[in-house]
Design a protein around this motif. Structure first.
Motif, PDB file in Angstrom:
ATOM      1  N   ARG A 104       0.901  -1.300  -0.125  1.00  0.00           N
ATOM      2  CA  ARG A 104       0.009   0.103   0.252  1.00  0.00           C
ATOM      3  C   ARG A 104       1.028   1.218   0.005  1.00  0.00           C
ATOM      4  NH1 ARG A 104      -5.282  -0.470   2.209  1.00  0.00           N
ATOM      5  NH2 ARG A 104      -4.934   1.484   3.202  1.00  0.00           N
TER       6      ARG A 104
ATOM      7  N   SER B 235      -1.368  -2.675  -3.937  1.00  0.00           N
ATOM      8  CA  SER B 235      -2.879  -2.913  -3.640  1.00  0.00           C
ATOM      9  C   SER B 235      -3.747  -1.604  -3.535  1.00  0.00           C
ATOM     10  CB  SER B 235      -2.876  -3.908  -2.426  1.00  0.00           C
ATOM     11  OG  SER B 235      -2.329  -3.239  -1.370  1.00  0.00           O
ATOM     12  N   TYR B 236      -3.181  -0.459  -3.144  1.00  0.00           N
ATOM     13  CA  TYR B 236      -3.744   0.725  -2.788  1.00  0.00           C
ATOM     14  C   TYR B 236      -3.122   1.886  -2.953  1.00  0.00           C
ATOM     15  CZ  TYR B 236      -6.003   3.951   0.234  1.00  0.00           C
ATOM     16  OH  TYR B 236      -6.680   5.336   0.764  1.00  0.00           O
TER      17      TYR B 236
ATOM     18  N   CYS C 215      -0.659  -1.376 -13.365  1.00  0.00           N
ATOM     19  CA  CYS C 215      -1.678  -0.886 -12.601  1.00  0.00           C
ATOM     20  C   CYS C 215      -2.857  -1.953 -12.757  1.00  0.00           C
ATOM     21  CB  CYS C 215      -2.114   0.401 -12.993  1.00  0.00           C
ATOM     22  SG  CYS C 215      -0.957   1.674 -12.810  1.00  0.00           S
ATOM     23  N   SER C 216      -3.321  -2.041 -11.272  1.00  0.00           N
ATOM     24  CA  SER C 216      -4.581  -2.856 -11.225  1.00  0.00           C
ATOM     25  C   SER C 216      -6.085  -2.181 -11.793  1.00  0.00           C
ATOM     26  CB  SER C 216      -4.957  -3.318  -9.840  1.00  0.00           C
ATOM     27  OG  SER C 216      -5.260  -2.203  -9.084  1.00  0.00           O
ATOM     28  N   LYS C 217      -7.060  -2.802 -11.979  1.00  0.00           N
ATOM     29  CA  LYS C 217      -8.257  -1.814 -12.368  1.00  0.00           C
ATOM     30  C   LYS C 217      -8.531  -0.725 -11.357  1.00  0.00           C
ATOM     31  CE  LYS C 217     -11.896  -3.695 -14.264  1.00  0.00           C
ATOM     32  NZ  LYS C 217     -12.945  -4.721 -14.387  1.00  0.00           N
ATOM     33  N   ASN C 218      -8.366  -1.110 -10.058  1.00  0.00           N
ATOM     34  CA  ASN C 218      -8.654  -0.020  -9.029  1.00  0.00           C
ATOM     35  C   ASN C 218      -7.681   1.006  -8.989  1.00  0.00           C
ATOM     36  OD1 ASN C 218     -10.908  -1.551  -8.076  1.00  0.00           O
ATOM     37  ND2 ASN C 218      -9.525  -2.464  -6.447  1.00  0.00           N
TER      38      ASN C 218
ATOM     39  N   GLY D  14      -8.624   3.170 -12.023  1.00  0.00           N
ATOM     40  CA  GLY D  14      -9.619   3.946 -11.576  1.00  0.00           C
ATOM     41  C   GLY D  14      -9.388   5.226 -10.800  1.00  0.00           C
ATOM     42  N   ILE D  15      -8.499   5.154 -10.018  1.00  0.00           N
ATOM     43  CA  ILE D  15      -8.217   6.122  -9.182  1.00  0.00           C
ATOM     44  C   ILE D  15      -7.375   7.361 -10.024  1.00  0.00           C
ATOM     45  CG2 ILE D  15      -6.532   7.166  -7.231  1.00  0.00           C
ATOM     46  CD1 ILE D  15      -7.262   4.469  -5.715  1.00  0.00           C
TER      47      ILE D  15
END
Length: 101
Positions: free
Chosen positions: A19, A52-53, A81-84, A87-88
């Motif tokens: 994170r 993860s964040y 990058c992940s989808k999350n 999205g950010i």
């Protein structure tokens, strides 16, 4: 959060795991600042495969890194990058100035 680095020529790859939040972002920023003190580094690759964040503090760290690279007329790439995370970046408008792969 863990950080692994690899330098190839004028490119520095920084693999981040975990994170990037209010506690870890200052650590990452300080580490990037130290790594980018090497004038030979012109290009930065941030590998977010295992991130993860990311919080607003983490986003601020990304902006700082982009500014350091811009001052050298280099390039910065954010990859994995992940989808999350994507999205950010989209919601905050970061996708308009970051190179994301």
């Amino acid at each position: 959060m863990t950080v692994n680095t690899k330098t190839e020529g004028d490119a520095l790859t920084v693999e981040i795991e975990g994170r990037i939040d209010t506690q870890t972002a200052p650590v990452l920023e300080k580490e990037l600042e130290g790594l980018l003190a090497d004038e030979g580094v012109k290009n930065l690759i941030l590998d977010f495969t295992n991130v993860s964040y990311i919080s607003s503090a983490g986003l601020r760290t990304i902006v700082s890194a982009q500014n350091w690279i811009d001052q050298r007329s280099g390039s910065m790439l954010v990859r994995g990058c992940s989808k999350n995370i994507l999205g950010i970046f989209k919601v905050t408008g970061f996708d308009s100035f970051l190179t994301i792969e």
